[in-house]
Design an enzyme around this catalytic site. Structure first.
Site, PDB file in Angstrom:
ATOM      1  N   SER A  49      -9.920   8.903  -5.628  1.00 46.79           N
ATOM      2  CA  SER A  49      -9.932   7.839  -6.622  1.00 46.79           C
ATOM      3  C   SER A  49     -11.328   7.247  -6.631  1.00 46.79           C
ATOM      4  O   SER A  49     -12.089   7.400  -5.658  1.00 46.79           O
ATOM      5  CB  SER A  49      -8.912   6.750  -6.253  1.00 46.79           C
ATOM      6  N   TYR A  98      -4.893  -0.134  -0.713  1.00 49.11           N
ATOM      7  CA  TYR A  98      -5.125   1.039  -1.550  1.00 49.11           C
ATOM      8  C   TYR A  98      -6.519   1.614  -1.326  1.00 49.11           C
ATOM      9  O   TYR A  98      -6.679   2.827  -1.136  1.00 49.11           O
ATOM     10  CB  TYR A  98      -4.948   0.674  -3.023  1.00 49.11           C
TER      11      TYR A  98
END
Length: 261
Positions: A144, A157
């Site tokens: 990501s 996250y």
């Protein structure tokens, strides 16, 4: 169709929606033979209805059993396994450490790292014996922009995606020269069913539910684009193809030039 993945035998983990679902279409368009592992029953049923010719295994990618079943189904149908793609993830909706209750932290951490990190390891470990016998074998993991920049998620996250970035590097080193391992680090994505942590009461919240998301995503990038799973899928195609045979331990960043902003 260019046939870049012609007859490649691929298992796609987390294929029911979003990027994983787009990877299914792109791989099939390029000639790959597909099997999928998906946790959500409704998504499995949709996949079976749309693709009656491919094995669809319903199971949780954080478990050894589900991954072993998916690998076995792939090999039983196609005679082997050449490519593993992993697209499973969960989000924390930008929660700061100060916003997480003391009693929430441990269960939220466990859920985040089981889903975003352990599931990768379980899939890779289950696939390894078959990949070693494959043709031009490769693994593509989903990182990501959060694996490179703060502020693209909350503390849990971001740290989990940094861990996946580490997995790409560590596994590429460990598995060379037999198996290539690379990552894709998408930026913000349209039409994704990425959900929040159940431990934080966010499991029914979708990341793409926010109003004006496309405009917001485009405004963040130098290219002024809001990318979809279909846009990201071609990075997975390239990394799985033999044309990228010189690449391992690398990451493609389909993020609209976010790092330049």
């Amino acid at each position: 169709m260019t046939g870049w993945l012609q007859d490649k035998r691929a298992l796609i983990v987390g294929a029911g929606s979003g990027i994983g679902r787009a990877v299914v279409d792109a791989f099939r368009d390029e000639g790959a033979k597909i099997a999928v592992l998906e946790h959500d029953r409704d998504k499995c049923n949709h996949l079976r209805a749309e693709f009656p010719d491919i094995p669809v295994i319903e199971g949780d990618a954080v478990t050894r059993e589900a991954n072993e079943q998916a690998v076995s189904a792939t090999v039983d149908r196609y005679g082997g396994l050449d490519t593993l793609v992993h697209c499973v993830g969960v989000f924390d909706f930008y929660r700061r450490l100060a916003d997480i209750g003391a009693d929430e932290l441990s269960p939220a951490f466990e859920e985040m790292f089981r889903t975003n990190v352990l599931s990768h390891l379980q899939s890779v470990q289950a696939a390894l014996p078959r990949l070693r016998d494959g043709t031009g074998p490769s693994i593509v993991l989903t990182e990501s922009t959060s694996a490179y920049y703060p502020g693209r998620g909350g503390v849990l996250y971001v740290s989990s995606k940094f861990a996946v970035r580490g997995l790409v590097t560590a596994l590429a080193h460990e598995l060379a020269p037999q198996i290539r391992v690379n990552g894709v680090a998408p930026g913000g994505t349209l039409n994704t069913d990425l959900r929040g942590l159940a431990a934080l009461g966010l499991d029914q919240v979708r990341l793409d539910d926010s109003v004006g998301r496309a405009t917001d995503l485009a405004a963040r990038t130098p290219l002024r684009v809001a990318l979809s799973g279909e846009d990201h899928a071609w990075s997975y195609v390239f990394l799985a193809a033999d044309r990228s045979r010189g690449l391992t331990g690398e990451t493609i960043h389909p993020d609209g030039g976010f790092r330049l902003a």
